[in-house]
Design an enzyme around this catalytic site. Structure first.
Site, PDB file in Angstrom:
ATOM      1  N   ARG A   1      47.268  45.906  16.062  1.00  0.00           N
ATOM      2  CA  ARG A   1      47.477  45.245  17.354  1.00  0.00           C
ATOM      3  C   ARG A   1      46.371  45.569  18.352  1.00  0.00           C
ATOM      4  O   ARG A   1      45.929  44.680  19.090  1.00  0.00           O
ATOM      5  CB  ARG A   1      48.852  45.641  17.917  1.00  0.00           C
ATOM      6  CG  ARG A   1      49.194  45.019  19.277  1.00  0.00           C
ATOM      7  CD  ARG A   1      48.880  43.532  19.374  1.00  0.00           C
ATOM      8  NE  ARG A   1      49.425  42.741  18.296  1.00  0.00           N
ATOM      9  CZ  ARG A   1      49.076  41.504  18.020  1.00  0.00           C
ATOM     10  NH1 ARG A   1      48.121  40.908  18.728  1.00  0.00           N
ATOM     11  NH2 ARG A   1      49.628  40.856  17.021  1.00  0.00           N
TER      12      ARG A   1
ATOM     13  N   LYS B   1      36.311  41.399  39.091  1.00  0.00           N
ATOM     14  CA  LYS B   1      37.649  40.821  38.931  1.00  0.00           C
ATOM     15  C   LYS B   1      38.048  40.932  37.457  1.00  0.00           C
ATOM     16  O   LYS B   1      38.078  39.962  36.708  1.00  0.00           O
ATOM     17  CB  LYS B   1      37.656  39.373  39.402  1.00  0.00           C
ATOM     18  CG  LYS B   1      37.357  39.243  40.895  1.00  0.00           C
ATOM     19  CD  LYS B   1      37.233  37.802  41.337  1.00  0.00           C
ATOM     20  CE  LYS B   1      36.880  37.710  42.816  1.00  0.00           C
ATOM     21  NZ  LYS B   1      36.671  36.320  43.265  1.00  0.00           N
TER      22      LYS B   1
ATOM     23  N   LYS C   1      29.596  42.876  51.674  1.00  0.00           N
ATOM     24  CA  LYS C   1      30.261  41.572  51.727  1.00  0.00           C
ATOM     25  C   LYS C   1      30.670  41.266  53.164  1.00  0.00           C
ATOM     26  O   LYS C   1      30.372  42.014  54.096  1.00  0.00           O
ATOM     27  CB  LYS C   1      31.436  41.567  50.759  1.00  0.00           C
ATOM     28  CG  LYS C   1      31.016  41.884  49.322  1.00  0.00           C
ATOM     29  CD  LYS C   1      32.072  41.533  48.322  1.00  0.00           C
ATOM     30  CE  LYS C   1      32.157  40.050  48.106  1.00  0.00           C
ATOM     31  NZ  LYS C   1      33.112  39.668  47.029  1.00  0.00           N
TER      32      LYS C   1
ATOM     33  N   GLU D   1      25.759  39.861  51.547  1.00  0.00           N
ATOM     34  CA  GLU D   1      26.381  38.539  51.519  1.00  0.00           C
ATOM     35  C   GLU D   1      26.146  37.821  52.845  1.00  0.00           C
ATOM     36  O   GLU D   1      26.268  38.419  53.921  1.00  0.00           O
ATOM     37  CB  GLU D   1      27.882  38.689  51.268  1.00  0.00           C
ATOM     38  CG  GLU D   1      28.620  37.375  51.177  1.00  0.00           C
ATOM     39  CD  GLU D   1      30.096  37.583  50.852  1.00  0.00           C
ATOM     40  OE1 GLU D   1      30.409  37.728  49.673  1.00  0.00           O
ATOM     41  OE2 GLU D   1      30.920  37.608  51.790  1.00  0.00           O
TER      42      GLU D   1
ATOM     43  N   ASP E   1      27.406  32.829  50.061  1.00  0.00           N
ATOM     44  CA  ASP E   1      28.835  32.776  49.767  1.00  0.00           C
ATOM     45  C   ASP E   1      29.490  31.504  50.295  1.00  0.00           C
ATOM     46  O   ASP E   1      29.375  31.185  51.486  1.00  0.00           O
ATOM     47  CB  ASP E   1      29.535  33.994  50.377  1.00  0.00           C
ATOM     48  CG  ASP E   1      30.989  34.085  49.955  1.00  0.00           C
ATOM     49  OD1 ASP E   1      31.249  34.117  48.735  1.00  0.00           O
ATOM     50  OD2 ASP E   1      31.858  34.114  50.842  1.00  0.00           O
TER      51      ASP E   1
END
Length: 287
Positions: free
Chosen positions: A104, A139, A171, A204, A226
């Protein structure tokens, strides 16, 4: 063969495999212990059931060996192979109980990694004819980032920073808390100088005014554009004029990817590579 990135150390892989086996096996694989004779030796093959790009083939032998040094993998297809239904990715031989115990975790890793590699290869193909390279993001699935970023590389993408520690990425919230683009860059440069760290800086920007402020301030490696429309992004790339790397980010989809690539950016970061890719259907079968 592409050299492995620095995060793929023997120690990091071993730590990941130990934790994953502890989660799955606990105090024993009682199904295999109950039903299969202790002295049984068998073999199984990894069957491909859907088309795509194979990934995790180099990880599988490490998992099998961690379960039982008596397990041996042969006839393995290399990572990055384009596979079709009916292909055999590898054969594993050894103690039957151990094959079942490892099954598995091997499948979970390879199905997920192959799905990411397949999607990465697909999106990379959409950028043909442009200079843009495809980047992953943070992410990722907690405790599975190592494998997910590895899969992006196998699929032809480029790894962004691995975590918060190997790059400074300023950011929108960082910029707003710092009081603007120029103060954020100045504070970052002072911090790196005072701590003796040499880290790349990415800043950013959300509009042409911020792009201009960043270009005038300087002292960074890459400018993120962005959530800009392609026309605005093209203006931003022209304003940068090759002085810094450029990266498009924010809400970029499969449908808009080629148009974004045509703006002239160097990189395009796509979170969907790791958070939305499906799996490649694989099955480990005794024979």
């Amino acid at each position: 063969m592409q050299p492995l990135p620095p995060y793929l150390t023997d120690e990091a892989l071993a730590v990941f495999i130990r934790a994953a086996l502890a989660e799955d096996v606990g105090d024993g694989d009682h199904s295999a212990l109950a039903a299969v004779p202790a002295d049984a030796h068998n073999r199984a093959r990894l069957l491909v059931k859907s088309p795509g790009v194979l990934a995790g083939a180099a990880l599988a032998p490490r998992i099998f060996a961690a379960v039982d040094a008596g397990l041996h993998v042969r006839d393995a297809l290399p990572d990055g192979t384009r596979v079709r239904p009916g292909d055999v990715a590898f054969v594993v031989e050894g103690p039957a109980r151990s094959i079942l115990t490892a099954e598995r975790l091997v499948l979970n890793c390879m199905q997920r990694m192959s799905g990411i590699a397949t999607y990465t290869a697909h999106l990379t193909g959409l950028l043909a004819g442009t200079r843009a390279r495809l980047l992953d993001t943070r992410k990722t699935t907690p405790n599975f980032r190592l494998c997910e970023k590895w899969a992006v590389l196998i699929g032809g993408g480029v790894n962004h920073r691995f975590g918060l520690f190997d790059m400074v990425m300023l950011k929108d919230n960082h910029v707003d808390y710092a009081g603007g683009v120029a103060p954020a860059l100045a504070a970052t440069q002072a911090y790196l100088a005072s701590t003796g760290r040499q880290l790349p800086i990415v800043i950013e920007t959300r509009n042409l005014a911020e792009v201009q402020q960043a270009v005038e301030a300087g002292g960074f490696q890459r400018l993120m554009l962005d959530n800009m429309a392609p026309a605005l992004m093209r203006e931003a790339v022209a304003l940068v004029a090759g002085r810094f790397e450029t990266e498009a980010s924010g809400s970029i989809t499969e449908q808009t990817l080629a148009e974004v690539g045509a703006t002239g950016v160097d990189y395009i970061s796509v979170g969907a590579l790791t958070h939305s890719a499906g799996i490649l259907d694989l099955s480990l079968k005794a024979f």
